[in-house]
Scaffold this motif. Structure first.
Motif, PDB file in Angstrom:
ATOM      1  N   PRO A   1      24.405 -11.062  13.421  1.00  0.00           N
ATOM      2  CA  PRO A   1      25.786 -10.716  13.777  1.00  0.00           C
ATOM      3  C   PRO A   1      25.916  -9.231  14.102  1.00  0.00           C
ATOM      4  N   GLU A   2      26.928  -8.876  14.863  1.00  0.00           N
ATOM      5  CA  GLU A   2      27.145  -7.492  15.298  1.00  0.00           C
ATOM      6  C   GLU A   2      27.124  -6.503  14.140  1.00  0.00           C
ATOM      7  N   SER A   3      27.614  -6.903  12.990  1.00  0.00           N
ATOM      8  CA  SER A   3      27.697  -6.000  11.847  1.00  0.00           C
ATOM      9  C   SER A   3      26.360  -5.796  11.136  1.00  0.00           C
ATOM     10  N   ASP A   4      25.366  -6.599  11.468  1.00  0.00           N
ATOM     11  CA  ASP A   4      24.071  -6.514  10.775  1.00  0.00           C
ATOM     12  C   ASP A   4      22.926  -6.883  11.714  1.00  0.00           C
ATOM     13  N   ARG A   5      22.843  -6.208  12.863  1.00  0.00           N
ATOM     14  CA  ARG A   5      21.792  -6.491  13.847  1.00  0.00           C
ATOM     15  C   ARG A   5      20.445  -6.015  13.314  1.00  0.00           C
ATOM     16  N   GLN A   6      19.405  -6.819  13.499  1.00  0.00           N
ATOM     17  CA  GLN A   6      18.054  -6.481  13.072  1.00  0.00           C
ATOM     18  C   GLN A   6      17.120  -6.508  14.278  1.00  0.00           C
ATOM     19  N   PRO A   7      16.279  -5.479  14.452  1.00  0.00           N
ATOM     20  CA  PRO A   7      15.376  -5.457  15.608  1.00  0.00           C
ATOM     21  C   PRO A   7      14.135  -6.318  15.380  1.00  0.00           C
ATOM     22  N   VAL A   8      13.689  -6.971  16.446  1.00  0.00           N
ATOM     23  CA  VAL A   8      12.415  -7.689  16.459  1.00  0.00           C
ATOM     24  C   VAL A   8      11.640  -7.136  17.646  1.00  0.00           C
ATOM     25  N   GLU A   9      10.584  -6.397  17.374  1.00  0.00           N
ATOM     26  CA  GLU A   9       9.735  -5.850  18.429  1.00  0.00           C
ATOM     27  C   GLU A   9       8.793  -6.967  18.876  1.00  0.00           C
ATOM     28  N   ALA A  10       8.682  -7.173  20.179  1.00  0.00           N
ATOM     29  CA  ALA A  10       7.859  -8.281  20.663  1.00  0.00           C
ATOM     30  C   ALA A  10       7.157  -7.917  21.968  1.00  0.00           C
ATOM     31  N   ARG A  11       6.114  -8.633  22.239  1.00  0.00           N
ATOM     32  CA  ARG A  11       5.429  -8.525  23.528  1.00  0.00           C
ATOM     33  C   ARG A  11       5.602  -9.872  24.218  1.00  0.00           C
ATOM     34  N   PHE A  12       5.622  -9.841  25.540  1.00  0.00           N
ATOM     35  CA  PHE A  12       5.877 -11.087  26.240  1.00  0.00           C
ATOM     36  C   PHE A  12       5.167 -11.097  27.582  1.00  0.00           C
ATOM     37  N   SER A  13       4.973 -12.287  28.068  1.00  0.00           N
ATOM     38  CA  SER A  13       4.504 -12.460  29.445  1.00  0.00           C
ATOM     39  C   SER A  13       5.219 -13.675  30.011  1.00  0.00           C
ATOM     40  N   TYR A  14       5.565 -13.572  31.274  1.00  0.00           N
ATOM     41  CA  TYR A  14       6.185 -14.656  32.011  1.00  0.00           C
ATOM     42  C   TYR A  14       5.381 -14.877  33.278  1.00  0.00           C
ATOM     43  N   MET A  15       5.320 -16.095  33.713  1.00  0.00           N
ATOM     44  CA  MET A  15       4.854 -16.396  35.060  1.00  0.00           C
ATOM     45  C   MET A  15       5.978 -17.175  35.714  1.00  0.00           C
ATOM     46  N   TRP A  16       6.468 -16.666  36.827  1.00  0.00           N
ATOM     47  CA  TRP A  16       7.539 -17.311  37.582  1.00  0.00           C
ATOM     48  C   TRP A  16       6.943 -17.889  38.849  1.00  0.00           C
ATOM     49  N   ARG A  17       7.400 -19.058  39.252  1.00  0.00           N
ATOM     50  CA  ARG A  17       6.958 -19.689  40.491  1.00  0.00           C
ATOM     51  C   ARG A  17       8.204 -20.156  41.232  1.00  0.00           C
ATOM     52  N   LYS A  18       8.195 -19.985  42.537  1.00  0.00           N
ATOM     53  CA  LYS A  18       9.313 -20.465  43.334  1.00  0.00           C
ATOM     54  C   LYS A  18       9.111 -21.960  43.554  1.00  0.00           C
ATOM     55  N   ILE A  19      10.033 -22.759  43.017  1.00  0.00           N
ATOM     56  CA  ILE A  19       9.961 -24.214  43.087  1.00  0.00           C
ATOM     57  C   ILE A  19      11.249 -24.710  43.729  1.00  0.00           C
ATOM     58  N   ASP A  20      11.092 -25.412  44.820  1.00  0.00           N
ATOM     59  CA  ASP A  20      12.255 -25.936  45.542  1.00  0.00           C
ATOM     60  C   ASP A  20      13.301 -24.848  45.805  1.00  0.00           C
ATOM     61  N   GLY A  21      12.814 -23.645  46.158  1.00  0.00           N
ATOM     62  CA  GLY A  21      13.701 -22.547  46.531  1.00  0.00           C
ATOM     63  C   GLY A  21      14.279 -21.747  45.382  1.00  0.00           C
TER      64      GLY A  21
ATOM     65  N   PRO B   1      11.265  -5.022  41.175  1.00  0.00           N
ATOM     66  CA  PRO B   1      12.699  -5.370  41.168  1.00  0.00           C
ATOM     67  C   PRO B   1      12.949  -6.855  40.873  1.00  0.00           C
ATOM     68  N   LEU B   2      12.098  -7.723  41.379  1.00  0.00           N
ATOM     69  CA  LEU B   2      12.247  -9.154  41.116  1.00  0.00           C
ATOM     70  C   LEU B   2      12.001  -9.451  39.637  1.00  0.00           C
ATOM     71  N   ALA B   3      10.985  -8.823  39.059  1.00  0.00           N
ATOM     72  CA  ALA B   3      10.694  -9.032  37.642  1.00  0.00           C
ATOM     73  C   ALA B   3      11.860  -8.557  36.782  1.00  0.00           C
ATOM     74  N   GLN B   4      12.428  -7.416  37.112  1.00  0.00           N
ATOM     75  CA  GLN B   4      13.576  -6.896  36.373  1.00  0.00           C
ATOM     76  C   GLN B   4      14.778  -7.845  36.502  1.00  0.00           C
ATOM     77  N   ALA B   5      15.024  -8.310  37.721  1.00  0.00           N
ATOM     78  CA  ALA B   5      16.152  -9.217  37.960  1.00  0.00           C
ATOM     79  C   ALA B   5      15.953 -10.534  37.214  1.00  0.00           C
ATOM     80  N   ASN B   6      14.724 -11.042  37.195  1.00  0.00           N
ATOM     81  CA  ASN B   6      14.454 -12.298  36.495  1.00  0.00           C
ATOM     82  C   ASN B   6      14.623 -12.133  34.984  1.00  0.00           C
ATOM     83  N   PHE B   7      14.171 -10.997  34.431  1.00  0.00           N
ATOM     84  CA  PHE B   7      14.368 -10.760  33.003  1.00  0.00           C
ATOM     85  C   PHE B   7      15.859 -10.690  32.690  1.00  0.00           C
ATOM     86  N   LYS B   8      16.624 -10.007  33.529  1.00  0.00           N
ATOM     87  CA  LYS B   8      18.068  -9.892  33.333  1.00  0.00           C
ATOM     88  C   LYS B   8      18.727 -11.280  33.388  1.00  0.00           C
TER      89      LYS B   8
END
Length: 129
Positions: free
Chosen positions: A8-28, A58-65
């Motif tokens: 909740p906003e009054s008690d936010r806790q950070p979780v540090e993480a690493r990630f990887s995504y693979m995006w593919r254009k499928i049917d547009g 820019p595409l990676a940033q937009a996809n993360f957003k």
């Protein structure tokens, strides 16, 4: 690398993480076909690196957003819709379960959005395959 603030906003806790995504254009539409995320074991994340100018950044940033914005809706179906319904390989941040299909993806996000996650990229490396 990214940091999720959970709780909740009054008690936010950070979780540090690493990630990887693979995006593919499928049917547009760009769909996630692979996602791996895991909490960083101990210590703070590496300091942010200088961003390299490359055409997919820019595409990676937009996809993360798009993904992070979907999380903010707390609508597991909206988040799960960003994932491919076929060829999916997903190792989530806060679950030991390996996810391969749409039903499992939505079930995972049903519980994950209850943690009120909000992600911020703290270090990145965009690669195109």
């Amino acid at each position: 690398m990214y940091t999720f603030m959970t709780g909740p906003e009054s008690d936010r806790q950070p979780v540090e993480a690493r990630f990887s995504y693979m995006w593919r254009k499928i049917d547009g539409a760009w769909k996630i076909v692979h996602h791996h995320s895991s909490a960083v074991p101990g210590g703070a994340p590496a300091p942010p690196k200088e961003i390299e100018a490359e055409k997919f950044y820019p595409l990676a940033q937009a996809n993360f957003k798009k993904w992070n914005d979907a999380l903010q809706t707390k609508d597991e179906a909206k988040v799960a819709a960003l994932y491919s319904s076929k060829e999916l390989s997903f190792l989530p941040t806060v679950s030991p379960k390996f996810i391969k299909g749409s039903a499992d993806t939505e079930a995972y996000f049903t519980e994950f959005v209850k943690k009120l996650p909000f992600g911020t990229i703290t270090d990145d490396n965009v690669q195109s395959y």
